[in-house]
Design an enzyme around this catalytic site. Structure first.
Site, mmCIF file in Angstrom:
data_model
loop_
_atom_site.group_PDB
_atom_site.id
_atom_site.type_symbol
_atom_site.label_atom_id
_atom_site.label_comp_id
_atom_site.label_asym_id
_atom_site.label_seq_id
_atom_site.Cartn_x
_atom_site.Cartn_y
_atom_site.Cartn_z
ATOM 1 N N ASP A 113 -13.372 10.596 4.081
ATOM 2 C CA ASP A 113 -14.546 9.797 3.755
ATOM 3 C C ASP A 113 -15.593 10.029 4.840
ATOM 4 O O ASP A 113 -15.352 10.723 5.827
ATOM 5 C CB ASP A 113 -14.192 8.320 3.605
ATOM 6 C CG ASP A 113 -13.569 7.735 4.856
ATOM 7 O OD1 ASP A 113 -13.689 8.341 5.932
ATOM 8 O OD2 ASP A 113 -12.959 6.654 4.766
ATOM 9 N N GLY A 116 -19.069 5.728 5.515
ATOM 10 C CA GLY A 116 -19.887 4.764 4.794
ATOM 11 C C GLY A 116 -19.198 3.438 4.546
ATOM 12 O O GLY A 116 -19.832 2.385 4.572
ATOM 13 N N GLN A 209 -23.658 4.609 -6.103
ATOM 14 C CA GLN A 209 -23.618 3.201 -5.728
ATOM 15 C C GLN A 209 -24.357 2.372 -6.796
ATOM 16 O O GLN A 209 -24.436 2.781 -7.930
ATOM 17 C CB GLN A 209 -24.207 3.010 -4.332
ATOM 18 C CG GLN A 209 -23.293 3.483 -3.215
ATOM 19 C CD GLN A 209 -22.105 2.559 -2.985
ATOM 20 O OE1 GLN A 209 -22.009 1.470 -3.542
ATOM 21 N NE2 GLN A 209 -21.168 2.992 -2.146
ATOM 22 N N ASP A 286 -7.742 6.310 -4.209
ATOM 23 C CA ASP A 286 -7.123 6.075 -2.907
ATOM 24 C C ASP A 286 -7.082 4.578 -2.675
ATOM 25 O O ASP A 286 -7.932 3.844 -3.186
ATOM 26 C CB ASP A 286 -7.911 6.760 -1.779
ATOM 27 C CG ASP A 286 -9.144 5.961 -1.381
ATOM 28 O OD1 ASP A 286 -9.061 5.150 -0.426
ATOM 29 O OD2 ASP A 286 -10.205 6.116 -2.030
ATOM 30 N N CYS A 324 14.566 3.561 -9.773
ATOM 31 C CA CYS A 324 13.817 4.390 -8.826
ATOM 32 C C CYS A 324 14.761 5.389 -8.158
ATOM 33 O O CYS A 324 15.870 5.038 -7.760
ATOM 34 C CB CYS A 324 13.147 3.517 -7.777
ATOM 35 S SG CYS A 324 12.244 4.447 -6.510
ATOM 36 N N CYS A 326 13.906 7.149 -5.327
ATOM 37 C CA CYS A 326 13.428 7.466 -3.980
ATOM 38 C C CYS A 326 14.575 7.379 -2.972
ATOM 39 O O CYS A 326 15.637 6.806 -3.251
ATOM 40 C CB CYS A 326 12.281 6.550 -3.574
ATOM 41 S SG CYS A 326 12.772 4.897 -3.017
ATOM 42 N N HIS A 355 9.321 3.929 -0.302
ATOM 43 C CA HIS A 355 9.497 3.401 -1.665
ATOM 44 C C HIS A 355 8.153 3.135 -2.347
ATOM 45 O O HIS A 355 7.949 3.552 -3.496
ATOM 46 C CB HIS A 355 10.321 2.117 -1.665
ATOM 47 C CG HIS A 355 10.328 1.456 -3.007
ATOM 48 N ND1 HIS A 355 11.122 1.880 -4.049
ATOM 49 C CD2 HIS A 355 9.567 0.438 -3.496
ATOM 50 C CE1 HIS A 355 10.870 1.156 -5.121
ATOM 51 N NE2 HIS A 355 9.934 0.265 -4.818
#
Length: 391
Positions: A113, A116, A209, A286, A324, A326, A355
């Protein structure tokens, strides 16, 4: 290598594959019942599949995990923070040591990024102006000035694959006139960022924006698209506004971005938000949610969230999530995970983070597969049905 445009139709599900040679984005499949799509973004350090979730590695590390562990659970791209790396160890230091990929031993794509978001998150310590933004370091109070040109220069030194324009992240609520002025400033800064970009190998994304005003979102999209970038992001969402308003802004803005460019919604990342934004045509996400919640003992499972400190798990021999695969769920019980967490053992952060990120990355893989098969609507329906059954 294909010609500029080549379409291969699928007789089974009417999905399609298309590639435009002059963009970084390859659109492979489109869902029939929504705006969801599956594709691929090409970068100097390899391609990643979309829709994609980027684990947040603020200071050149996804907290508690090694790059090898990230790769093993399916992460193809990570996000790092320009502002924080500028403060320490410094972009010049990272550049001397061979760039951010070598510095953190991550061989895949990295997005940085621009700083900002810190205009929003550190608003008490900064002051935007036409020239840029003046900060007080959150570390020691020293004065810092970040211009659009400097934001690009720092990211160039870091050597990352996708770099972002400096923008003004608008809080919620915010008066219309103040939002208008900040949105126009973002557009002017975006023009300066593009002019400052010297390298051809880095992809530069513009940021749309406009706060929670649909007309300003449309104005911003028009201005940012006019400048022209390798990809486009929606900023200023998930800043405290109601969920329906966030989705409304995304729904009105995403269709304005041409379909042959990657679309990125910044900082949005609950599983429900991801499902709904993918439905509306978003490719990249993200969020600190999975890693931060892991350190706070809130774990995502197929049967709903688990607050691992609860006494009900003290003698629970079951894995955290029986559905799961994992490392954490294959090897450890809920009782052990609770013991680690209440004892504040460092292993708790590692196992919980493995996890939670596995959950998010598996979610993205499931979304991509559903789009490819042409049944994302059914995937979405089952997701909410399971959520309702576990509430």
């Amino acid at each position: 290598m294909m010609n500029n445009e080549q379409n291969l139709c699928s007789e089974q599900n009417d999905l399609f594959f298309t590639m435009t040679a002059d963009t970084c984005f390859t659109l492979r499949y489109k869902d029939k019942t929504s705006s969801a799509r599956q594709g691929e973004v090409a970068t100097p350090h390899g391609a990643f599949q979309t829709p994609a979730f980027m684990p947040v590695g603020t200071q050149a590390t996804v907290k508690a995990l090694t790059p090898e562990e990230l790769q093993s659970i399916g992460s193809e791209i990570v996000l790092a923070n320009t502002y924080h790396l500028y403060l320490r160890p410094g972009h010049e230091t990272i550049e001397k040591l061979g760039g951010l990929h070598k510095f953190m031993n991550w061989k895949g794509p990295i997005l940085t990024d621009s700083g900002g978001f810190q205009i929003y998150s550190l608003s008490k310590l900064c002051k935007p102006s036409e020239e840029g933004v003046s900060f007080r370091s959150h570390l020691n109070g020293s004065s810092i000035f970040l211009s659009p040109e400097e934001a690009i220069s720092i990211q160039r030194a870091l050597g990352t694959d996708i770099i972002m324009c400096l923008d003004t992240c608008i809080p919620y609520p915010c008066p219309y006139q103040e939002t208008l002025e900040a949105t126009r400033l973002t557009s002017r800064w975006a023009g300066r960022c593009k002019e400052a970009k010297e390298t051809n190998h880095q992809l530069l994304f513009g940021i749309i924006q406009g706060g929670m005003y649909s007309d300003l979102r449309m104005m911003s999209a028009e201005e940012i698209l006019e400048i022209g970038f390798d990809g486009y992001a929606l900023g200023g969402l998930s800043v405290g506004e109601p969920k329906d308003l966030m989705l409304q802004m995304a729904e009105k803005t995403i269709p304005l971005i041409p379909e042959d460019y990657p679309r990125y919604v910044m900082g949005v990342g609950t599983p429900e938000d991801i499902i709904e934004c993918v439905w509306r045509g978003v490719d990249m996400f993200d969020c600190v949610l999975p890693t931060r919640n892991a350190r706070n003992g809130m774990l995502f499972t197929s049967s709903g969230p688990v607050v691992i400190k609860n006494s009900r798990y003290k003698d629970d021999e079951a894995p955290l999530d029986e559905n799961c695969g994992c490392y954490t769920c294959r090897h450890y019980s809920r009782a052990y995970l609770r013991h680690l967490y209440v004892s504040r053992e460092l292993l708790s952060y590692r196992l919980n983070t493995i996890h939670n990120l596995h959950y998010f990355l598996k979610l993205m893989a499931g979304i991509r597969e559903a789009i490819q098969k042409g049944d994302f609507a059914e995937y979405r329906r089952k997701f909410y049905k399971q959520k309702e059954e576990n509430e």
